[in-house]
Design a protein around this motif. Structure first.
Motif, short mmCIF file in Angstrom:
data_model
loop_
_atom_site.label_atom_id
_atom_site.label_comp_id
_atom_site.label_asym_id
_atom_site.label_seq_id
_atom_site.Cartn_x
_atom_site.Cartn_y
_atom_site.Cartn_z
N ALA A 116 72.27 27.10 -17.80
CA ALA A 116 72.14 26.05 -18.81
C ALA A 116 70.83 26.18 -19.56
CB ALA A 116 72.24 24.68 -18.15
N GLY A 168 74.19 22.21 -28.01
CA GLY A 168 74.91 21.46 -26.98
C GLY A 168 76.17 22.17 -26.57
N GLU A 169 76.88 22.73 -27.52
CA GLU A 169 78.12 23.41 -27.19
C GLU A 169 77.87 24.67 -26.37
OE1 GLU A 169 80.52 23.90 -30.60
OE2 GLU A 169 80.29 21.81 -31.22
N ILE A 207 75.36 25.33 -24.47
CA ILE A 207 74.87 25.03 -23.13
C ILE A 207 76.00 24.49 -22.26
CG2 ILE A 207 73.29 23.55 -21.87
CD1 ILE A 207 71.42 23.86 -24.34
N SER A 208 76.83 23.61 -22.83
CA SER A 208 77.95 23.09 -22.04
C SER A 208 78.86 24.22 -21.61
CB SER A 208 78.78 22.10 -22.86
OG SER A 208 77.98 21.13 -23.43
N ARG A 209 79.10 25.12 -22.54
CA ARG A 209 79.98 26.23 -22.22
C ARG A 209 79.36 27.09 -21.12
NH1 ARG A 209 83.76 29.78 -25.06
NH2 ARG A 209 83.63 28.64 -26.99
N ILE A 228 77.41 26.25 -18.77
CA ILE A 228 77.41 25.64 -17.44
C ILE A 228 78.82 25.63 -16.87
CG2 ILE A 228 77.64 23.22 -18.07
CD1 ILE A 228 75.46 22.60 -16.20
N ILE A 239 67.54 22.80 -27.19
CA ILE A 239 68.79 22.03 -27.16
C ILE A 239 68.93 21.19 -28.42
CG2 ILE A 239 67.88 19.98 -25.99
CD1 ILE A 239 70.43 19.95 -24.33
#
Lengths: 465, 472, 465
Positions: B242, B254-255, B257-259, B261, B248
Motif C-alpha cells: 500500500a 486512492g485507486e 493503492i486500494s488495488r 492492497i 495518496i
C-alpha cells in the motif's frame, strides 16, 4: 501539544467565512483527527510491548501475574483517567497546578475525545512502568491501589503542569516535546520508590556479602517480542506528539521526530552494547541482547524530550548518552541493592533525565550552537522541571507505598513469593503441565521435550491413560 | 493566511496535500518498520533454542546498522567532512548523480528536512533487504562477519541497485522496467545475497548425511514463534504494497493503492493455498502432511510475487501470480536440497542449507513476479501481445539479471574474502554448543527461571514439576 | 456504512465544478482512502490476534493445527470472499435479501477496492471465531468446507441485510454501528452450533457425573499475546466503521467510538474479574487472567453496536453488562456440556447480544433518556435483527455441520484426537524436542529446562554426541 490544535482552529474560523474556506478548515480537522487517531492506536499497542517485556523478564511462576497487571493497567487506568485523571490534567477550568472539570467526561465536547484518548495512552505508559520494577513480589491489592492513584492523580497533575496552557511549566521555557520528563522520568521515579520500599526479591542479593545474584527471566523471546513492539510504538509516540499534522511545517517536524527517534534507538542500542562489551562496568565477553534492547529503549526515551528539534547527529549522540546513563544507573542500583527486575528506573528515568538535560544543549539554537542567555534559560527551566516532576512523584509515591507498607499489604508473603503467584493467586499456571502431556509418539517420532526426556531416561509407559 | 483568499486557498490546498501525503508515508513506514519484528520472530522460531538470542540480536542490530549507514551523512558533515564511502541514502537518492549511483549529501549536508519522511520510508526497505540474509545464514554465522556483511549490503549493494530503479536518473528507471513495490530490487536482491552467503558458508553440522548426502531435517524450536513472525510479516507486507505509491493525495492514487492492497491479499491467498495444495498433492515427493510452514512461506512468496505489479494486476491475475510464486518457491526449496548433486560429486561439498528458505521465498517469488508482470499487467502480453508489452518483459529480464548479477558478484567477493580470512563461520565447538551461551551468555530460556516450587495442594505448575512427579 | 461515502461524494460533485472545488473533493477522497486503508490494515492484524489466542488455549499437541486454520481462514477466506462473498453482500444489483454482481471482482470499479478490503477483514473476523470453538477435534476437510461457506455465503448475506442500501434491515430502525450483531453474534452462533454438533473433547466432562474437567491451554503468554493484539485491532475496528472521515462530524463520531471502545473494554474486563472473584458463579479465590481478558473482549464486542452514540458512562455500563453476560453463558455452557475451548460463543454472541439490546436503551435519545415510540422502535428492530441473524446462521450451520457429521468427516478419529493433530496431520510438532537438545553446559551453567531436569534426575552424560 494538543491544545495548540484548538487555538489554531479558533484563529482560522474567525478570519473568513466563505463556504470553501470552511470546507478547507474542516478538512484540516479531518486530517488532524486521522493523524491523532492512528498514532494513538499504535501507541496503545505499547501496552502489549510492556506486558511481554515484563512477562519475559520474570520467572515462569509469576508470568500470569505480570500479564494480568499489565492488562489491568490499561483497564483500571482507563477508568481512573476517565473519572479523575483527564479532568485534573486538561480540564478547561483550572489554575497553574491542576484543573477541575470534565469529571467522568461530563460536558467534555465530543471533538475533544480524540485528545482524551491520545492523552490516556500516555498516562497508561507512565503507570505501566511501575509494575515492572515491582514484579514478582508486589501484593495484588497494593497493585490495584497504586495503579489507580498513579494514572488518576500523580501523572495527570504533572502533565497539567507541562502541557495545559495554564500549567506553570508550560508558561516557562521548559522544553519537553514527547514526554521524556513528564511520562518517563515520572514513571521511572515511581518505579524506583516502589522497588526500594518493597525490598529485593528473595535471594537476589547474597545475605552476607551482598553480592548480586542474577535472577533471569524465563524467556528471552517473549522479552524480545515486547521490545520490538515497544520500538514500533515509540516511533508513533514521537511522531504523534505534535498533535496536528495539517498546519504549515507539521510534516517536517513529524518526519524529523520519526527519524530522530529511530536514530536515538540506534545510538542507545549500539552504544549500550559496545560500552557494556568493552568491559566498562566489569569484565565480560558477552554481546548482551537484553542490554542492547534496554539501551535502545533508553535511547528512545532520551530523544523524546527534543526529537522535534535535534539535528540527526545529535539524536544519535543523545541516544548514546542515554544508553550510557542507563548502564550507569543499572550498575548503581546493584550497588545500592535495589532490585528492579525490568530496569524500569535506569531505562526510563535515566534516559529521560539525560534527554531533558541534553535538549538544552543540542536543540537548534541550544547551548552547543549558540551559548546565550536564551539557551541557558532552557537548561535552567528543564532542570527545575525535572526536579519538580521527580520531587512530586517521589514524595507522593513515598507516602503511597509507605502507607501500603505500614498496612502490611505492599508485599506478598514469603511463601507466596517462593511458590509463585500464578498458582497461589490466579490459579492459572502460565504453562500448565497437563497441556504439554504427550502421547505415545509411535512412528512419527517424539513431539516435545517432555517425551524426549522421558525416553532418554528410560521411561517406557505412555503419558495418556 | 486569509489576506488573499483565492491565492491562499490554492496554497493551503497544496499544503494540505502535503499533510496527507506525509501522514500516509509515516503511517505506512511505521507499520512496515514492524516487519523487522516479523523477520526476527520468524527466524527465532526457525532456529534451535540454543541460537535464539543470537538471531534476535542480529535482527535488532540490522535495524540500527542500516539506520546508521543512512545517517552517516549527518555524522560526516558534523565531523568536518570525513569521507564516508559506504553510506546508503546518498548513494541511492542523492540529488546529484549519474545512471549508476548518486553522490551528494555526504560532504555537504543539505538534505531538506521535508525529505526526512522519504528517508525513513527508504530506510525501512533497506532494512528489509538486508535482514533476509540473516535468516539463510542462521545458526553458524560469525558475529563479526555478520557486522561486516550487513554494513556492506545495506550501505552499498542495496542502495546502488535501488538507485538504478527508483532514482529519476537511474538507468533502469528510464526504461520500461516495471517493478512497483520492489519485488526485484528488494526481494530478489536480498534472496540472492542470502543464497551466496549460505553456499559459501556451507550447511549446518548434521544437516546432510555425510555419505549419502540425504537431507536431515533440523527443525526450529517453536512453530508458534515462527507463526508470530509470519503473521506480522503479512501485516507489514500489506502496508509495504500500500505504501509504495509514495503519495495518496494525487488524482488516482486512492485507486492504485486500494488495488495494490487487494492484490497483495489475493497474492498471499494464491501463494499460501497453492503451496499447501501442491505440496500436499505430493508433487515433490509423497507426503500426507498439511504443512503449516509451507503454507506460510507460500503466502509470503505470493506476496513477494505480486509486489512487482500489485498496482496493475487485475484481481484474478494477482491470484494466479500468487499461485505461480508459491509453486516457484516449492521448486526452489526442493532444488536447494538436491543442489549438491549437481554441484559436485562429493556429497559434502556445495550442499546448500537455507534454514529460513530466504532464497526460495524471496528470490523465487520476486523472480516469478517480475516476469509475470509483463504478462498480466493491464496491456500486458496476455491481454495485448504487442511490441510494447514485450519491451516490458525484455527490460524486466534485463533488470532482474542485472540486479541478481550485481548482488551475486559483490556478495561472492564479500563472503569470499570473509571466508578466506576465516571469520565467516563460527567454530565447530561453538556451533554445537550454540551461540547464546558462548557468545551472548544469555540462554533464551534459562533453566533457573523455570525452577519449580513444591507444588503443594495446587498441583504441579509446569512440565518440569509434572515430569518429576511422574518419575518419582 | 461505506456506501454513504459514495453517495455523499456523488452529490457534491454535481453541485459545483470549479477547479479548486474539484481538488477539495479529490482531497477528501484521499483522506477517506487513507483512513479506510490504515484502519483495514490494523484490523487485518486481528487475524494474528485470534490465531495466538487460540494457539495459547489449546494443548501443545494441537498448536500447529490451530495456527494453520487461522492462517487459512485468511487465505481461503480471501478467495471465498472475492469469488462470491463480496458480490452477495455488496453487489450493485440486488434485492432486499442479497445482491448478485461483481463476481470475482469482475467489473468492480477500482475505487471500490478499498471498500472491498475493509469488508473482507470483517468477514474474516466472523469466520475465524468458529475455529476456536471447534479446536482440538475438528476434521481438517470439514474445516476447509465450513470456512469457505461461512466467509463466502453465511456472513455476506447477513451483512447485505444490515449494510447494503437495499438490505431489509438497513431500511428499518435497526442500529448496529460496528457489527456487534452482524459480525460477532453471527460468528458466535456458528461457533455454538459447531461445538454442539461436534461434541466435547475426550475427557472434558466426566463420563458419569458430567462434572467438567478443565483442559487448560498450553501457554497463557501466547493467549495473552493474542488478546493484546485483539484489543489493539478492536480499537481500529470501532474507529474504522464510520467508513469516511472527511465529512462534517466524522471526527467526533470516530473519537467517541474510540473512547467508548476503550471504556467498554475497561468495564468488561474489570467487571468480569470482580464478578468472577466475588464468587457469583461458584467459590473461587483466583483473580483469573483469562476471565479478565475474555471479559474485556466481551465488553468491546458489547459496545460495538453503539460505540458511536453511547455517552461515556453508558459505554462503561454496557461493558460491565457484556462481561456479565459472558460469564453467565460461560457457566451455562458448562452445564449444557458444550465444550467451547475458546469461549467464542459466550464472548462474541453474549457480548454482541447484550450490546444490540443495550443500544436501544443507552443511545442518545434511547429508552433510558427518552422513553418514546421512537426509541422503542429501535429496540424492536434490534430484537428482530438479532433474532433473524442468529436464526439465519444457526439454521444454515445446522444444515452444514449436520451434513458433515452424517458424512462422518466432522470430527477426527479418537486416535488422532489423543495423539494430537500436529504430528498425525501436519507432521510439524510445535516444539520439536530435537531443537531443544542441550549441549554440555560447561562453565556457563545450564541453558534450558531440559538439562536442568536431567541433572536433577542424576543423568550425567551430554545430550550432544
Amino acid at each position: 501539544m494538543n491544545f495548540s490544535r484548538n487555538v489554531g482552529a479558533g484563529e482560522t474560523i474567525e478570519e473568513e467565512g466563505d463556504a470553501e474556506h470552511l470546507q478547507l478548515i474542516s478538512l484540516k480537522h479531518s486530517i488532524d483527527d486521522l493523524y491523532l487517531l492512528t498514532m494513538s492506536i499504535i501507541i496503545f499497542f505499547m501496552q502489549a510491548g510492556f506486558a511481554f517485556m515484563e512477562a519475559g523478564a520474570v520467572r515462569s511462576k509469576n508470568t500470569v501475574n505480570i500479564l494480568i497487571k499489565n492488562l489491568l493497567d490499561m483497564l483500571i487506568g482507563g477508568i481512573a483517567y476517565w473519572l479523575i485523571g483527564f479532568p485534573l490534567a486538561f480540564g478547561s477550568e483550572g489554575n497553574f497546578f491542576l484543573s477541575y472539570n470534565f469529571w467522568a467526561n461530563n460536558n467534555l465536547p465530543v471533538k475533544e475525545y480524540g485528545h482524551w484518548f491520545f492523552d490516556f495512552v500516555h498516562a497508561a505508559t507512565a503507570s505501566t512502568l511501575v509494575s515492572g520494577s515491582m514484579a514478582e513480589r508486589c501484593n495484588f491489592y497494593a497493585y490495584l491501589v497504586y495503579s489507580f492513584i498513579i494514572t488518576g492523580f500523580i501523572y495527570p497533575v504533572a502533565s497539567h503542569w507541562a502541557w495545559h496552557p495554564q500549567g506553570w511549566l508550560k508558561r516557562t521555557a521548559f522544553k519537553d516535546y514527547a514526554g521524556g520528563g513528564v511520562v518517563h522520568m515520572l514513571g521511572g521515579t515511581c518505579a524506583l520508590v516502589g522497588a526500594a520500599l518493597m525490598g529485593p526479591r528473595i535471594s537476589r542479593f547474597h545475605g552476607k556479602t551482598g553480592e548480586p545474584h542474577d535472577i533471569r527471566g524465563h524467556s528471552v523471546p517473549l522479552a524480545a517480542l515486547g521490545g520490538f513492539i515497544l520500538l514500533f510504538g515509540f516511533l508513533a509516540f514521537n511522531a504523534g506528539f505534535r498533535g496536528h499534522i495539517s498546519q504549515s511545517g507539521d510534516g517536517e517536524v513529524i518526519s524529523r521526530a520519526l527519524v530522530n527517534a529511530l536514530l536515538g534507538a540506534c545510538g542507545g542500542g549500539v552504544g549500550a552494547l559496545v560500552i557494556h562489551r568493552a568491559g566498562t562496568f566489569g569484565p565480560t565477553n558477552a554481546w548482551s541482547f537484553l542490554m542492547t534492547l534496554n539501551g535502545a529503549l533508553a535511547g528512545l526515551v532520551g530523544v523524546c524530550a527534543g526529537s522535534d528539534v535535534f539535528p540527526s547527529w545529535a539524536a544519535l549522540v543523545v541516544g548514546v548518552g542515554a544508553g550510557f546513563t542507563f548502564l550507569c544507573l543499572h550498575f548503581l542500583l546493584l550497588r545500592l541493592k535495589v532490585d528492579d527486575p525490568l530496569d524500569a528506573f535506569p531505562v526510563h528515568f535515566g534516559g529521560g533525565l539525560f534527554g531533558i538535560v541534553a535538549v538544552a544543549f543540542f536543540m537548534e539554537g541550544g547551548i552547543v550552537f549558540d551559548p546565550s542567555r536564551n539557551s541557558a534559560t532552557v537548561l535552567g527551566w528543564n532542570l527545575v522541571g525535572a526536579a519538580s516532576i521527580s520531587g512530586w512523584s517521589a514524595s507522593l509515591c513515598l507516602v503511597l507505598f509507605g502507607i501500603l507498607k505500614k498496612l502490611g499489604i505492599l508485599r506478598v508473603s514469603r511463601e507466596m513469593e517462593i511458590q509463585g503467584m500464578d498458582l497461589m493467586k490466579h490459579n492459572e499456571p502460565a504453562y500448565p503441565s497437563t497441556a504439554w502431556e504427550d502421547c505415545d509418539p509411535g512412528q512419527y517420532g517424539t513431539s516435545t521435550m517432555a517425551s524426549k526426556l522421558l525416553s532418554v531416561m528410560g521411561y517406557k509407559g505412555s503419558l495418556v491413560d
